[in-house]
Design an enzyme around this catalytic site. Structure first.
Site, PDB file in Angstrom:
ATOM      1  N   ARG A 259      -1.482   5.610 -19.173  1.00  0.00           N
ATOM      2  CA  ARG A 259      -2.844   5.103 -18.908  1.00  0.00           C
ATOM      3  C   ARG A 259      -3.635   6.142 -18.124  1.00  0.00           C
ATOM      4  O   ARG A 259      -3.224   6.556 -17.037  1.00  0.00           O
ATOM      5  CB  ARG A 259      -2.768   3.805 -18.099  1.00  0.00           C
TER       6      ARG A 259
ATOM      7  N   HIS B  58      17.666 -13.002  -1.088  1.00  0.00           N
ATOM      8  CA  HIS B  58      16.248 -12.859  -1.453  1.00  0.00           C
ATOM      9  C   HIS B  58      15.667 -14.119  -2.083  1.00  0.00           C
ATOM     10  O   HIS B  58      14.520 -14.473  -1.841  1.00  0.00           O
ATOM     11  CB  HIS B  58      16.045 -11.693  -2.435  1.00  0.00           C
TER      12      HIS B  58
END
Ligand code: URA
Length: 264
Positions: free
Chosen positions: A172, A11
């Site tokens: 939230r 990666h």
């Protein structure tokens, strides 16, 4: 896991030759923060790889190689960055991030040096059971504290809550859904009572993986909002203030670690 022929980790798209023996890495989340951090370490720094969210810059400090690699947001992508950097021989990992404070006394621009993290990340349990602690290495904590002192950056040392999500997992309401699922309602208040200082998304992965892998890990988080005083919204100038101070402290901490007796 290295790719055939190039020896590059999959990666990060990096091999051992490219990192020139680097043992230290600074880990921002945002690829666009790498250049500023690397150039603060050494103005001659160069980008050596960029694949997906993983961008890496190489710097030299006192002839020693130092990396800055972005992790992307959250536990899964951070675990890949740490695992692959460890495969290449990196030993010291310092996350340079941002955070939302949940305690009244903490101000925008202060930094939080994590002594430990609550493992709500959803990733680190694939490396160690949930009972395993997410704790920072004492030498990294000491260097970060010294760095904050030297530069007069106000700091707190304590526990962060590392969440798997930015919206519901950090309680939230201002998300697309517009409500907080029952399991997270009241979480902020409970964490406050449990002496947790702030919300963020990667520290517990950095700390757990580093301990498990016998590496040195730590985190410095710039405060970009105070959930107690500011609600949920983040202002651009506060983001810049938090980022700037976290970078200042992290860069100085690397120099302190390098100049210490065991700094090689
Ligand atoms: N990062 C987070 O994960 N939460 C915040 O509130 C701020 C930064």
């Amino acid at each position: 896991m290295q790719m055939k022929k190039s020896g590059k980790v999959y990666h990060l798209n990096l091999n051992k030759d490219q990192i020139q023996g680097a043992k230290y890495v600074l880990l921002p989340g945002d690829p666009f923060r790498c250049e500023a951090i690397a150039k603060k370490l050494d103005i001659q720094s160069k980008q050596i790889a960029w694949k997906r969210e993983y961008r890496t810059w190489l710097s030299k400090v006192n002839d020693k190689s130092i990396l800055t690699t972005s992790t992307g947001i959250g536990g899964a992508s951070t675990s890949i960055a740490i695992d692959e950097l460890a495969q290449l021989g990196v030993k010291v990992f310092i996350r340079v991030g941002t955070t939302g404070a949940i305690r009244k006394k903490i101000n925008i621009g202060d930094v939080i040096i994590t002594s430990g993290a609550v493992r709500f990340d959803g990733t680190s349990t694939q490396y160690a059971p949930i009972e395993y602690p997410a704790v920072a290495h004492y030498r990294v904590i000491n260097a970060l504290v010294e760095a904050a002192h030297q530069q007069n950056v106000p700091y707190y040392v304590g526990i962060a809550a590392s969440c798997a999500t930015f919206y519901p997992g950090q309680e939230r309401k201002e998300s697309f859904l517009g409500f907080v699922p029952r399991r997270f309602q009241g979480l902020t208040d409970e964490l406050r009572r449990l002496n947790v200082l702030c919300y963020e998304m990667e520290a517990s992965v950095v700390l757990t993986l580093c301990s498990v892998m016998r590496l040195m890990g730590g985190c410095v988080l710039g405060v970009i909002l105070n959930r107690y005083k500011d609600g949920e919204k983040i202002a651009l100038e506060d983001l810049e203030k938090g980022e700037e101070n976290a970078i200042k402290v992290a860069v100085r901490a690397i120099k302190i670690l390098l100049s210490s007796k065991n700094g090689d």
